[in-house]
Write an enzyme that holds these catalytic residues in place. Structure first.
Site, PDB file in Angstrom:
ATOM      1  N   LYS A  75     -29.288-111.195 -47.632  1.00  0.00           N
ATOM      2  CA  LYS A  75     -28.045-111.771 -46.379  1.00  0.00           C
ATOM      3  C   LYS A  75     -26.389-112.573 -47.922  1.00  0.00           C
ATOM      4  O   LYS A  75     -27.665-113.357 -48.621  1.00  0.00           O
ATOM      5  CB  LYS A  75     -28.265-112.884 -45.304  1.00  0.00           C
ATOM      6  CG  LYS A  75     -26.800-113.086 -44.691  1.00  0.00           C
ATOM      7  CD  LYS A  75     -26.833-113.764 -43.515  1.00  0.00           C
ATOM      8  CE  LYS A  75     -26.341-113.895 -43.328  1.00  0.00           C
ATOM      9  NZ  LYS A  75     -26.319-114.661 -41.492  1.00  0.00           N
ATOM     10  N   SER A 150     -23.942-113.396 -37.261  1.00  0.00           N
ATOM     11  CA  SER A 150     -24.241-113.125 -38.538  1.00  0.00           C
ATOM     12  C   SER A 150     -24.295-112.326 -39.365  1.00  0.00           C
ATOM     13  O   SER A 150     -24.062-111.185 -40.060  1.00  0.00           O
ATOM     14  CB  SER A 150     -22.956-114.274 -39.318  1.00  0.00           C
ATOM     15  OG  SER A 150     -24.372-114.551 -39.441  1.00  0.00           O
ATOM     16  N   SER A 174     -27.906-116.230 -35.105  1.00  0.00           N
ATOM     17  CA  SER A 174     -27.404-114.921 -36.193  1.00  0.00           C
ATOM     18  C   SER A 174     -28.713-113.524 -36.955  1.00  0.00           C
ATOM     19  O   SER A 174     -28.449-113.086 -37.180  1.00  0.00           O
ATOM     20  CB  SER A 174     -26.792-115.113 -37.824  1.00  0.00           C
ATOM     21  OG  SER A 174     -25.415-115.481 -37.250  1.00  0.00           O
TER      22      SER A 174
END
Ligand code: GLN
Length: 482
Positions: A75, A150, A174
């Site tokens: 990420k 996210s 997330s």
């Protein structure tokens, strides 16, 4: 599509080569990513040279770990030395960290090959991966819908076969919620189990790094590598890695179904899938019964006050001087701050900085921030109480199926409310795992297992047993034609 552990075995047996494997995933990303926008950049040369190093070890039977040579996506809020780390923001659009996050050091020391960085909500603020500066991530099952957030780029990447393993971060859901929306498995470890050093901060008392994959076995392998104390993160704990944690057989596990999690607002299709997972666990010998967790109704307001308060403080470092962008035209110092922050942050990030600064302001601190901290400790106590009698809690990860793109941006309050089943876990600092448990209208549905602090292995073992008995986790790979 194979799991990271399967690729690790094939590499160790020298049935495949590390360079070819890394290249084939990067090729898949360059041909397939256009439609989904799950990956922001691949690492090209640095990935191939890491793969060559891995190959030298594999050739002499000296693998550093079960995933030596296996490609991993990361990420874009986890710092990677020499590789852009943008948090999907304009503010950090050109930021190249001078150091690796602790988890990246550990993965590299285990031989994992970092092949790219994944898309996300700007600064991890959002539940749909639509707030990022580089555009929205599309759901692999229906590109008109969101991938969740996210860590939507990491979840979609695993579902699309862009990498067998991806790292995410989870402040309020997330990892777990996008895993549910994309039909993959994801774990948020206990707060403190994995070092946050090098994770770009959103809300420091809630943030935790975890992993996503097709199956639970890979997640154990990833956490075995990443878990442990790090003196550069004062909140990291001397935690046992999952495979060193004692665990009961599934037939002796007690599983709680919190009745308040199956009430108003929960989509019928989602409820059906999650309850069928409860039945399956029961068939495997687990004792499943109802419990009460009425504090869930305070979770979203308490979470958003605390998360925004911490964000408003953490994001004050972006001032045009220390890191990231600086506005081009300004009159004096305070004008430079103002223009840099006005131009550099997107609407959702600004909304949260404002909310947080308000909650921390002298006139409202007691009424909002302090109260939210009190509610946080009530929520934590309620979870600990339930987990005295049960080994884990089973519930949905999200009350709804993945929404159409654009819907949540138009109604942020609705987006915040959809975090109802995930945020308490961060407030209480507990581990949570999401795994696929069914389909509704062609879209995957995940269920969430919540466990005791530092007992990730109980969740991983339950998930692994469930995945031996079912094939929902393999459907993503099959449907994508991998
Ligand atoms: N949706 C939640 C938020 O926007 C959680 C995000 C996260 O876990 N990073 O705060």
């Amino acid at each position: 599509m194979k799991t990271a552990l399967e690729y690790g075995r094939l590499l160790a047996e020298r049935q495949i080569g590390a360079r070819e494997l890394a290249q084939s995933f990067m090729d898949k990303i360059s041909s397939g990513n256009g439609k989904y926008n799950a990956v922001l950049r691949t690492c090209g040369e640095s990935a191939l040279s890491a793969a060559d190093e891995a190959q030298k070890r594999l050739d002499v039977g000296a693998a550093l770990s079960p995933i030596d040579g296996v490609p991993v996506l990361v990420k874009d809020n986890i710092s990677t030395k020499g590789i852009k780390t943008t948090c999907a923001s304009k503010m950090l659009a050109d930021y190249v960290p001078p150091y690796d996050a602790a988890v990246i050091e550990k993965l590299r020391n285990a031989g994992a090959v970092i092949i790219g960085k994944t898309n996300m909500d700007e600064f991890a603020m959002g539940s749909t991966s639509e707030t990022g500066y580089f555009g929205a991530v599309s759901n692999p099952w229906d590109a008109s819908r969101v991938a969740g957030g996210s860590s939507g780029g990491s979840a979609a990447s695993v579902a699309l076969g862009f990498a067998p393993l991806a790292l995410g971060s989870d402040t309020g859901g997330s990892i777990r919620q996008p895993a549910s929306y994309c039909g993959v498995t994801g774990i948020k470890p206990t707060y403190g189990a994995v070092s946050r050093y090098g994770l770009i901060a959103y809300a420091s008392s809630l943030d935790q790094i975890g992993a996503l994959s097709i199956g639970a076995g890979d997640l154990r392998a990833a956490l075995d590598i990443m878990t442990g104390i790090d003196k550069r993160d004062m909140t990291s704990a001397d935690a046992l890695k999952p495979s060193a944690q004692k665990v009961k057989p599934i037939g002796e596990m007690r599983v709680a179904l919190p009745k308040e999690y199956f009430g108003e607002g929960l989509d019928d299709g989602v409820a059906k899938c999650v309850l069928s997972a409860a039945k399956e666990l029961e068939k495997m010998g687990a004792k499943v019964s109802e419990c009460s967790l009425s504090s869930v109704r305070y979770a979203v307001p308490a979470y958003y006050i605390i998360a925004c308060a911490e964000a408003s403080s953490n994001l004050s470092r972006y001032d045009g001087i220390k890191y990231g962008m600086r506005a081009e035209k300004y009159e004096d110092l305070s004008d430079m701050y103002e223009k840099t922050r006005s131009e550099g942050f997107g609407a959702e990030v600004k909304r949260r900085i404002r909310l947080g600064a308000f909650a921390l302001s002298s006139g409202y601190y007691d009424a909002y921030y302090l109260k939210a901290l009190k509610v946080r400790s009530i929520i934590k106590q309620a979870f600990y109480k339930v987990l005295e009698d049960y080994d884990m809690i089973l519930c949905p990860a999200s009350p709804v199926l993945p929404p159409e793109k654009g819907e949540s941006l138009a109604d942020p309050m609705q987006m915040y409310l959809s975090d109802i089943y995930t945020v308490s876990v961060n407030l209480a600092g507990l581990p949570g795992l999401t795994m696929p448990c069914g389909f509704c209208g062609g879209l995957p549905v995940g269920c969430q297992l919540i466990g005791r602090a530092f007992e990730e292995n109980a969740l991983l073992t339950a998930a692994e047993e469930y995945q031996k008995a079912t094939d929902f986790h393999l459907r993503a790979a099959k449907e994508a034609g991998l």
